[in-house]
Design a protein around this motif. Structure first.
Motif, PDB file in Angstrom:
ATOM      1  N   SER A 151       0.853  -1.190   0.000  1.00  0.00           N
ATOM      2  CA  SER A 151       0.000   0.000   0.000  1.00  0.00           C
ATOM      3  C   SER A 151       0.889   1.241   0.000  1.00  0.00           C
ATOM      4  CB  SER A 151      -0.876   0.005   1.249  1.00  0.00           C
ATOM      5  OG  SER A 151      -0.082   0.321   2.382  1.00  0.00           O
ATOM      6  N   GLY A 152       0.302   2.391  -0.287  1.00  0.00           N
ATOM      7  CA  GLY A 152       1.060   3.644  -0.300  1.00  0.00           C
ATOM      8  C   GLY A 152       1.813   3.872   0.999  1.00  0.00           C
ATOM      9  N   GLY A 153       1.138   3.643   2.115  1.00  0.00           N
ATOM     10  CA  GLY A 153       1.750   3.858   3.422  1.00  0.00           C
ATOM     11  C   GLY A 153       2.896   2.892   3.673  1.00  0.00           C
ATOM     12  N   GLN A 154       2.688   1.631   3.292  1.00  0.00           N
ATOM     13  CA  GLN A 154       3.747   0.627   3.469  1.00  0.00           C
ATOM     14  C   GLN A 154       4.959   0.961   2.606  1.00  0.00           C
ATOM     15  OE1 GLN A 154       1.279  -2.680   2.418  1.00  0.00           O
ATOM     16  NE2 GLN A 154       0.815  -3.213   4.553  1.00  0.00           N
ATOM     17  N   GLN A 155       4.706   1.502   1.415  1.00  0.00           N
ATOM     18  CA  GLN A 155       5.830   1.900   0.549  1.00  0.00           C
ATOM     19  C   GLN A 155       6.628   3.039   1.172  1.00  0.00           C
ATOM     20  OE1 GLN A 155       4.767   2.518  -3.565  1.00  0.00           O
ATOM     21  NE2 GLN A 155       3.917   0.461  -3.765  1.00  0.00           N
ATOM     22  N   LYS A 156       5.920   3.955   1.834  1.00  0.00           N
ATOM     23  CA  LYS A 156       6.625   5.048   2.526  1.00  0.00           C
ATOM     24  C   LYS A 156       7.509   4.470   3.625  1.00  0.00           C
ATOM     25  CE  LYS A 156       4.021   8.572   0.873  1.00  0.00           C
ATOM     26  NZ  LYS A 156       4.504   9.701   0.145  1.00  0.00           N
ATOM     27  N   VAL A 180      -1.097   9.348   3.173  1.00  0.00           N
ATOM     28  CA  VAL A 180      -1.209   8.244   4.128  1.00  0.00           C
ATOM     29  C   VAL A 180      -2.291   8.602   5.146  1.00  0.00           C
ATOM     30  CG1 VAL A 180       0.043   7.136   6.015  1.00  0.00           C
ATOM     31  CG2 VAL A 180       1.186   7.544   3.843  1.00  0.00           C
ATOM     32  N   ASN A 181      -3.075   7.609   5.596  1.00  0.00           N
ATOM     33  CA  ASN A 181      -4.136   7.939   6.550  1.00  0.00           C
ATOM     34  C   ASN A 181      -3.539   8.425   7.876  1.00  0.00           C
ATOM     35  OD1 ASN A 181      -4.138   5.817   8.727  1.00  0.00           O
ATOM     36  ND2 ASN A 181      -4.306   4.490   6.933  1.00  0.00           N
ATOM     37  N   PRO A 182      -4.287   9.245   8.631  1.00  0.00           N
ATOM     38  CA  PRO A 182      -3.751   9.897   9.826  1.00  0.00           C
ATOM     39  C   PRO A 182      -3.172   8.938  10.859  1.00  0.00           C
ATOM     40  CG  PRO A 182      -5.895  10.811   9.270  1.00  0.00           C
ATOM     41  CD  PRO A 182      -5.662   9.672   8.335  1.00  0.00           C
ATOM     42  N   THR A 183      -3.798   7.768  11.026  1.00  0.00           N
ATOM     43  CA  THR A 183      -3.303   6.812  12.016  1.00  0.00           C
ATOM     44  C   THR A 183      -1.907   6.331  11.644  1.00  0.00           C
ATOM     45  OG1 THR A 183      -5.578   6.073  12.228  1.00  0.00           O
ATOM     46  CG2 THR A 183      -3.891   4.712  13.283  1.00  0.00           C
ATOM     47  N   ALA A 185       0.084   7.802   9.517  1.00  0.00           N
ATOM     48  CA  ALA A 185       0.981   8.958   9.486  1.00  0.00           C
ATOM     49  C   ALA A 185       1.597   9.189  10.868  1.00  0.00           C
ATOM     50  CB  ALA A 185       0.224  10.202   9.023  1.00  0.00           C
ATOM     51  N   ASN A 186       0.757   9.109  11.891  1.00  0.00           N
ATOM     52  CA  ASN A 186       1.257   9.265  13.258  1.00  0.00           C
ATOM     53  C   ASN A 186       2.268   8.185  13.616  1.00  0.00           C
ATOM     54  OD1 ASN A 186       0.282  11.399  15.226  1.00  0.00           O
ATOM     55  ND2 ASN A 186      -1.575  10.940  14.068  1.00  0.00           N
ATOM     56  N   LYS A 187       1.958   6.977  13.174  1.00  0.00           N
ATOM     57  CA  LYS A 187       2.830   5.837  13.434  1.00  0.00           C
ATOM     58  C   LYS A 187       4.190   6.045  12.770  1.00  0.00           C
ATOM     59  CE  LYS A 187       1.424   1.028  13.880  1.00  0.00           C
ATOM     60  NZ  LYS A 187       0.591   0.019  13.189  1.00  0.00           N
ATOM     61  N   ILE A 188       4.169   6.519  11.531  1.00  0.00           N
ATOM     62  CA  ILE A 188       5.424   6.754  10.806  1.00  0.00           C
ATOM     63  C   ILE A 188       6.254   7.798  11.546  1.00  0.00           C
ATOM     64  CG2 ILE A 188       6.430   7.683   8.674  1.00  0.00           C
ATOM     65  CD1 ILE A 188       4.132   6.323   7.135  1.00  0.00           C
ATOM     66  N   PHE A 189       5.599   8.856  12.001  1.00  0.00           N
ATOM     67  CA  PHE A 189       6.331   9.881  12.751  1.00  0.00           C
ATOM     68  C   PHE A 189       6.864   9.339  14.078  1.00  0.00           C
ATOM     69  CE2 PHE A 189       5.224  13.094   9.719  1.00  0.00           C
ATOM     70  CZ  PHE A 189       6.197  14.069   9.897  1.00  0.00           C
ATOM     71  N   GLU A 190       6.096   8.434  14.703  1.00  0.00           N
ATOM     72  CA  GLU A 190       6.600   7.800  15.931  1.00  0.00           C
ATOM     73  C   GLU A 190       7.886   7.035  15.656  1.00  0.00           C
ATOM     74  OE1 GLU A 190       3.487   5.358  17.581  1.00  0.00           O
ATOM     75  OE2 GLU A 190       2.255   7.131  17.998  1.00  0.00           O
ATOM     76  N   LYS A 191       7.913   6.326  14.517  1.00  0.00           N
ATOM     77  CA  LYS A 191       9.129   5.568  14.137  1.00  0.00           C
ATOM     78  C   LYS A 191      10.288   6.524  13.921  1.00  0.00           C
ATOM     79  CE  LYS A 191       6.559   1.877  13.158  1.00  0.00           C
ATOM     80  NZ  LYS A 191       6.257   1.079  14.324  1.00  0.00           N
ATOM     81  N   ILE A 192      10.003   7.618  13.240  1.00  0.00           N
ATOM     82  CA  ILE A 192      11.049   8.600  12.963  1.00  0.00           C
ATOM     83  C   ILE A 192      11.604   9.130  14.281  1.00  0.00           C
ATOM     84  CG2 ILE A 192      11.474  10.931  12.050  1.00  0.00           C
ATOM     85  CD1 ILE A 192       9.475  10.239   9.783  1.00  0.00           C
ATOM     86  N   GLU A 193      10.694   9.464  15.177  1.00  0.00           N
ATOM     87  CA  GLU A 193      11.115  10.019  16.468  1.00  0.00           C
ATOM     88  C   GLU A 193      11.961   9.025  17.256  1.00  0.00           C
ATOM     89  OE1 GLU A 193       8.129  10.723  19.402  1.00  0.00           O
ATOM     90  OE2 GLU A 193       8.959  12.676  19.923  1.00  0.00           O
TER      91      GLU A 193
END
Ligand SMILES: Nc1ncnc2c1ncn2[C@@H]1O[C@H](COP(=O)(O)OP(=O)(O)OP(=O)(O)O)[C@@H](O)[C@H]1O
Ligand SMILES: [Mg+2]
Length: 248
Positions: A151-156, A180-183, A185-193
């Motif tokens: 999916s788009g989010g998984q590719q990101k 990417v859906n908000p949920t 998106a938040n998860k991706i930012f959590e990983k980044i952090e």
């Protein structure tokens, strides 16, 4: 400071895309870059990563002047940007994409001819590392899928993982959660952090709320200039920001 950008100018014909940009990025932080469409954010990342030459100004990474360096030289120093998943990547599995992005690929051909067994050991190490990163990003179960089938989010997430394979000191991300859906998106930012203990991040993002939650510092661009910078709290109540961005 891991990155020091000074007085960068870049014009396209009559358009001044960057007009005296200055940035100081501190190590082990997540820095947000926000601004209206066409304000110069992507151009700035292109210039920092060596894909575009600035007309003037200077860029230092870990104290070293990289203003005139080529993209691959800059990448080798540990300043990375996300890969776009091109058609070629889509036809490879997630794990293959990760292995291709590994730093060890640099001298892969040399290894292949002269080192024999060594390459297999390195490859095993890379596979372990790739699996560890994919697990952290919660796409470990997709290792053997074609990346084009994600999916788009998984590719990101995969493109963030690919960048991590080379152990970069600084990563530039251009809208890593767009579409990417908000949920997620938040998860991706959590990983980044979570990764910021090892890696510094500069992230372009249009959603100011998400930046407020995850960034240590935010830079606001408008018409090729940095018009404000500060902590999320400072940005939230900055008059200029409210005028040019939040109010718009
Ligand atoms: N390769 C190029 N050739 C000509 N003009 C360009 C080029 N790249 C960017 N520009 C122009 O430079 C300005 C800044 O563009 P840029 O893509 O950096 O903005 P941005 O802040 O990333 O916008 P967005 O939020 O829409 O992604 C725009 O006016 C754009 O049209
Ligand atoms: Mg852009």
């Amino acid at each position: 400071m891991i990155l020091q950008v000074k007085d960068i100018e870049k014009s396209f014909g009559g358009i001044k895309a960057l007009d005296g940009v200055k940035l100081d990025i501190e190590e082990n932080t997540v820095v947000g870059l926000i601004g209206p469409n066409g304000s110069g954010k992507t151009t700035l990342i292109n210039v920092i990563s060596g894909f575009m030459r600035p007309d003037s100004g200077s860029i230092k990474f870990e104290g070293r002047d990289i203003t005139s360096s080529k993209p691959h030289e800059i990448a080798r120093l540990g300043l990375a940007r996300t890969f776009q998943l091109t058609r070629i990547f889509r036809r490879m599995t997630v794990l293959e994409c990760m292995l291709l992005a590994s730093k060890a690929q640099d001298d892969g051909l040399f290894n292949l001819f002269f080192k024999g067994k060594e390459i297999y050991r390195q490859e095993r190490k890379d596979i372990e590392k790739a699996r560890r990163i994919l697990e952290l990003l919660e796409i470990g179960h997709l290792s053997n899928e074609y990346s084009g089938a994600l999916s788009g989010g998984q590719q990101k997430l995969l493109s963030i993982g690919m960048v991590q394979m080379a152990d970069p000191g600084l990563v530039l991300l251009d809208e890593p959660v767009a579409g990417v859906n908000p949920t997620l998106a938040n998860k991706i930012f959590e990983k980044i952090e979570r990764e910021k203990e090892k890696t510094t991040f500069v992230v372009i993002e249009h959603n100011i709320d998400i930046l407020m939650n995850f960034c240590d510092r935010i830079y606001v661009m408008n018409k090729g200039r940095i018009v404000a910078s500060g902590t999320p709290e400072e940005i939230r109540c900055n008059e200029t920001v409210i005028d040019v961005y939040l109010g718009g």
